[in-house]
Design an enzyme around this catalytic site. Structure first.
Site, PDB file in Angstrom:
ATOM      1  N   ASP A 119       2.758  -7.190   0.145  1.00 48.68           N
ATOM      2  CA  ASP A 119       1.923  -6.088   0.641  1.00 48.68           C
ATOM      3  C   ASP A 119       1.876  -6.017   2.155  1.00 48.68           C
ATOM      4  O   ASP A 119       1.816  -7.024   2.852  1.00 48.68           O
ATOM      5  CB  ASP A 119       0.500  -6.225   0.107  1.00 48.68           C
ATOM      6  CG  ASP A 119      -0.398  -5.104   0.610  1.00 48.68           C
ATOM      7  OD1 ASP A 119       0.036  -3.945   0.542  1.00 48.68           O
ATOM      8  OD2 ASP A 119      -1.512  -5.390   1.070  1.00 48.68           O
ATOM      9  N   HIS A 165      -2.443   0.827  -4.197  1.00 54.88           N
ATOM     10  CA  HIS A 165      -2.888   2.054  -3.516  1.00 54.88           C
ATOM     11  C   HIS A 165      -2.017   3.296  -3.759  1.00 54.88           C
ATOM     12  O   HIS A 165      -1.352   3.791  -2.858  1.00 54.88           O
ATOM     13  CB  HIS A 165      -3.051   1.834  -2.018  1.00 54.88           C
ATOM     14  CG  HIS A 165      -2.028   0.933  -1.375  1.00 54.88           C
ATOM     15  ND1 HIS A 165      -0.671   1.069  -1.569  1.00 54.88           N
ATOM     16  CD2 HIS A 165      -2.184  -0.119  -0.549  1.00 54.88           C
ATOM     17  CE1 HIS A 165      -0.044   0.147  -0.864  1.00 54.88           C
ATOM     18  NE2 HIS A 165      -0.940  -0.591  -0.248  1.00 54.88           N
ATOM     19  N   ASP A 176      -8.304  -2.097  -0.450  1.00 54.16           N
ATOM     20  CA  ASP A 176      -7.345  -2.318   0.640  1.00 54.16           C
ATOM     21  C   ASP A 176      -8.106  -2.518   1.961  1.00 54.16           C
ATOM     22  O   ASP A 176      -7.721  -1.987   3.006  1.00 54.16           O
ATOM     23  CB  ASP A 176      -6.324  -1.184   0.752  1.00 54.16           C
ATOM     24  CG  ASP A 176      -5.153  -1.562   1.663  1.00 54.16           C
ATOM     25  OD1 ASP A 176      -5.068  -2.733   2.088  1.00 54.16           O
ATOM     26  OD2 ASP A 176      -4.325  -0.683   1.949  1.00 54.16           O
ATOM     27  N   ARG A 185      -7.302 -11.868   6.490  1.00 57.00           N
ATOM     28  CA  ARG A 185      -6.766 -12.150   7.838  1.00 57.00           C
ATOM     29  C   ARG A 185      -6.710 -13.638   8.204  1.00 57.00           C
ATOM     30  O   ARG A 185      -6.230 -13.970   9.281  1.00 57.00           O
ATOM     31  CB  ARG A 185      -7.554 -11.417   8.921  1.00 57.00           C
ATOM     32  CG  ARG A 185      -7.542  -9.909   8.786  1.00 57.00           C
ATOM     33  CD  ARG A 185      -6.172  -9.320   9.079  1.00 57.00           C
ATOM     34  NE  ARG A 185      -6.187  -7.862   9.020  1.00 57.00           N
ATOM     35  CZ  ARG A 185      -5.324  -7.159   8.295  1.00 57.00           C
ATOM     36  NH1 ARG A 185      -4.383  -7.747   7.586  1.00 57.00           N
ATOM     37  NH2 ARG A 185      -5.379  -5.851   8.292  1.00 57.00           N
ATOM     38  N   HIS A 191      -7.652  -6.117  -3.877  1.00 52.88           N
ATOM     39  CA  HIS A 191      -6.833  -5.817  -2.686  1.00 52.88           C
ATOM     40  C   HIS A 191      -7.659  -5.948  -1.401  1.00 52.88           C
ATOM     41  O   HIS A 191      -8.220  -4.974  -0.902  1.00 52.88           O
ATOM     42  CB  HIS A 191      -6.243  -4.400  -2.797  1.00 52.88           C
ATOM     43  CG  HIS A 191      -5.092  -4.177  -1.861  1.00 52.88           C
ATOM     44  ND1 HIS A 191      -4.023  -3.368  -2.160  1.00 52.88           N
ATOM     45  CD2 HIS A 191      -4.834  -4.686  -0.642  1.00 52.88           C
ATOM     46  CE1 HIS A 191      -3.172  -3.374  -1.149  1.00 52.88           C
ATOM     47  NE2 HIS A 191      -3.646  -4.165  -0.206  1.00 52.88           N
TER      48      HIS A 191
END
Lengths: 428, 341
Positions: free
Chosen positions: A156, A236, A309, A68, A64
């Site tokens: 996500d 998460h 994450d 970007r 995870h």
């Protein structure tokens, strides 16, 4: 390709049930031998790494990560994310598709793979969006993306809210045995919230996101999964109720897996008191009871794997008012130390279990033949110093962003060597 | 605290207000002069009971200034106060403006209800630019909770929170508490009801914090959709029936209801709200005869309060407004003092 001999470390290989002192010989990008490697077997020019007092294990996997790229290269690129990964001991990361444009077709999947190859650091495996442009309405071309190298599908950043679309996604992805990764948060109940619902949110005058927002979507998805089959993965996990639901669903035999982040095992909503947007994450930091339940879930195997994450954001964005700032924090480079703090220092799990949750656990979710030190396996190896007293200093990190709440934290576990396909990518 | 204590705590006695004999207060004067150290006033959460009392005592000595023919003291002469109101306000803005003027400060004002983000400038940038003009005290109202905290971290000027989102409105609570102390003689042990939209009210939060610190009992009253149960963690009691709690109260503070709340299903209609939680002459018969009725304004007449109650003998509403001026003078005076230490 140069051979590498990692000498004298504590070798932990969960897949092979191994935990003993041994040497690891890497040859031709593959594991050649684990055991005592006599001098006669050492080739000329073989690189020697002294691992006495260190842990040697299969390369860590983080399923995870927000890279970007494309779209927000000022916050992170695939190269800087992959650099952060190897510096944190991760040999493989899964790139989330909520980029601009969204990774929702095979060309975009190929782009991620191409950029990762150019960077030549960690393996970067793309996740594709479940729906076109992450709009939650029409299924994206899951089959084409899979063929191009996507390893999982997720919208996500947002939960996939439509029940009918989620049902179709599970059915269709199930045909390929591909996992659907869900960010469980009901947008109707949690939509306006910016932190955990509770006494702290009330005191701060900030709108809350109740635990029920996560649990409602999870419960619905589990009901769908029981009908459709397929692979379903909960990203998460943040609430005690969600941990219980996953535990029960596993007992019923549903194919559900789950991940936990460092922040949901180390921080509570009390941290939001300073209005520091570095503590704004989605799902939000919860109560101490939730933190304990998530840790227990990892310990008893309800939660299969650990993930960061890692979500870079620019300084400008994170300097906004708490409610206006985007959610997310970065942790790739210190995540291993954080997981050890939450799970090993507390006595909840031992080293082999922690390694399993960071190697075989995530590898099983994305169905990749990684996370093994068996002879002939791909030589992705991480070397860990379990007694390296240090202070997290985010200023020197390889990430392009600095939104990290762990700056100045004292930790004592860190990666000191990262080998990807037999090549040393990081060595302290 | 007496006038002399106020003067002694100042580093610049000549610049201090020179009030007449202060009105007797319910709290005993302290033996040691109180030295104010807080550069900002961000909320009552971070103030001690002593500090709250010191603000009230200082306000007491400033109250007299407004009764003079020349309503001005030189305490902030040469200082610049910037009133930055990013959200609608009439009385708070005028009250701060007048308070700063009475202390002889220069006042600049920004009234901008649009989002500065929409204009491409962040709040941080907007305020830092204004500060660069040589501002000593920034009074800020903003619709985001925590905005004043954020500014306090990036400015060298003193920051006074004039209301941040749904978080705190410290000067409103201080003037409410001041009014209670003035009318009832003391705060400790008093039973104070706060009625209305507690969930979205910064006035409620600051009042709960301040009143609890001074030893009052606080009851928050309203439907569960407007009163989060977790608010009990702030030390107050939750009550859903006004009729049930009303006979026990010494003070009732009726919050203003925002009309947009019923479009978001927090209560079904204005009519039903007024029936359950509106204060009218009939309901007043359940209350103690000398109950103090307060409202932070502006009143929706006929909704929270009927006119006969709002304008009746129990009402302290106009006292609140008058006292607000003294409280804001005290706050500006004190934060400026701390910023010079």
């Amino acid at each position: 390709m140069t051979d590498i001999l990692i000498k004298g470390g504590r070798v932990i290989d969960p897949a092979g049930g191994l935990d003993r002192r041994a040497d690891v010989l890497i040859s031709d990008g593959k594991i050649a031998k684990v055991g005592r490697v006599p001098a006669s077997q050492i080739t000329r020019g073989c690189k020697l790494i002294d691992a006495v007092g260190k842990i040697v294990c299969p390369g860590l996997i983080d399923i995870h990560v927000h890279c970007r790229e494309p779209g927000h290269e000022e916050e992170e690129t695939i190269a800087t994310a992959a650099g952060s990964a190897v510096a944190g001991g991760f040999t493989t990361i899964v790139a989330m598709p909520n980029t601009h444009p969204v990774i929702d077709n095979e060309a975009m999947v190929q782009y991620v793979i191409h950029q990762a190859e150019n960077a030549g650091l960690a393996r970067v495996l793309p996740a594709g969006a479940i729906t076109k442009d992450r709009q939650g309405k029409e299924l994206a071309e899951l089959g084409s993306m899979l063929a191009a190298g996507a390893v999982a599908f997720t919208d996500d950043g947002d939960g996939l809210a439509s029940s009918s679309v989620m049902q179709r996604a599970l059915q269709y992805a199930g045909m390929f045995d591909a996992p659907i990764l869900q960010h469980c948060q009901d947008p109707d109940l949690g939509g306006s919230g910016v932190m955990n619902s509770g006494a702290m949110a009330v005191r701060l005058g900030l709108p809350g996101i109740p635990a029920a927002a996560e649990e409602i979507m999870l419960q619905r998805d589990l009901a769908l999964l029981a009908r459709t089959g397929g692979r379903y993965h909960v990203q998460h996990v943040s609430t005690a109720g969600a941990v219980d639901m996953i535990r029960s669903a596993k007992k019923l035999g549903l194919h559900v897996t789950a991940e936990a982040t460092p922040h949901h095992m180390l921080l509570t909503d009390a941290a939001c008191q300073s209005y520091d947007p570095n503590y704004k994450v989605a799902p939000p930091l919860r109560s101490a009871g939730d933190v304990e339940a998530v840790r227990q879930g990892v310990a008893d195997g309800t939660i299969d794997c650990l993930a960061t994450d890692h979500a870079p954001h620019s300084k400008e964005e994170k300097e906004l008012e708490f409610a206006l700032a985007p959610s997310g924090l970065i942790a790739l480079q210190c995540a291993l130390g954080l997981f050890a703090k939450a799970l090993i220092d507390t006595g909840l799990i031992d080293w082999p279990t922690l390694i399993a949750r960071m190697t075989t656990g995530p590898a099983a979710v994305i169905r990749q033949p990684l996370a093994s030190l068996a002879a002939g396996a791909v030589a992705d190896v991480t070397i860990i110093d379990p007694q390296a007293d240090y202070t997290v200093d985010v200023t020197g990190w390889l990430s392009k962003s600095r939104n990290c709440p762990y700056h100045n934290w004292p930790l004592h576990v860190r990666a000191v060597g990262t080998i990807v396909a037999g090549q040393v990518k990081f060595l302290l | 605290m007496s006038k002399t204590a106020t003067k002694r705590s100042s580093r610049k006695p000549a610049a201090t207000a020179t009030p007449a004999t202060p009105v007797t207060t319910a709290t005993p004067a302290e033996a040691e002069p109180f030295v104010w150290t807080k550069k900002h006033l961000l909320g009552l959460d971070e103030l001690t009971a002593d500090e709250i009392v010191h603000i009230l005592d200082t306000a007491e000595s400033f109250r007299e200034v407004s009764t003079r023919s020349i309503k001005k003291v030189p305490a902030l002469r040469g200082k610049v106060v910037a009133n930055l109101f990013f959200e609608d306000s009439t009385r708070t803005r005028m009250s701060f403006n007048l308070a700063a003027s009475r202390l002889s400060a220069d006042v600049i004002e920004l009234v901008s209800t649009g989002s500065s983000v929409a204009k491409g400038e962040t709040l941080r940038d907007t305020v830092r630019n204004i500060e660069a003009m040589g501002v000593d005290i920034v009074v800020v109202r903003h619709k985001q909770s925590g905005a004043a905290y954020m500014l306090a971290q990036c400015l060298s000027a003193s920051v006074v929170n004039a209301g941040d989102g749904q978080h705190e409105h410290p000067t409103q609570a201080l003037l409410d508490i001041f009014t209670i102390r003035q009318r009832l003689g003391s705060v400790a042990g008093k039973k104070v009801g706060i009625v209305g939209d507690i969930a979205h009210s910064r006035v409620a939060r600051s009042n709960i914090l301040g009143l609890r610190k001074l030893g009052a009992e606080v009851f928050v009253v309203g439907p569960p959709t407007l009163v989060p149960s977790a608010i009990t963690a702030m030390g107050c009691e939750v009550c859903h029936s006004l009729d049930e709690v009303l006979p026990r109260l010494d003070v009732i503070n009726m919050l203003r209801i925002q009309f947009e709340r019923f479009s978001s299903n927090l209560f079904p209609s204005v009519r039903e709200y007024a029936q359950l939680y509106g204060l009218n002459a009939e309901r007043m018969r359940l209350a103690k005869p000398d109950i103090l009725v307060m409202h932070p304004g502006p009143i929706n007449r006929g909704m929270e309060l009927t006119s006969d109650v709002a304008d009746g003998p129990n009402s302290a509403i106009l006292n609140q407004v008058t006292n607000g001026l003294a409280i804001r003078m005290a706050v500006l005076f004190l934060v400026n003092q701390a910023n010079q230490v």
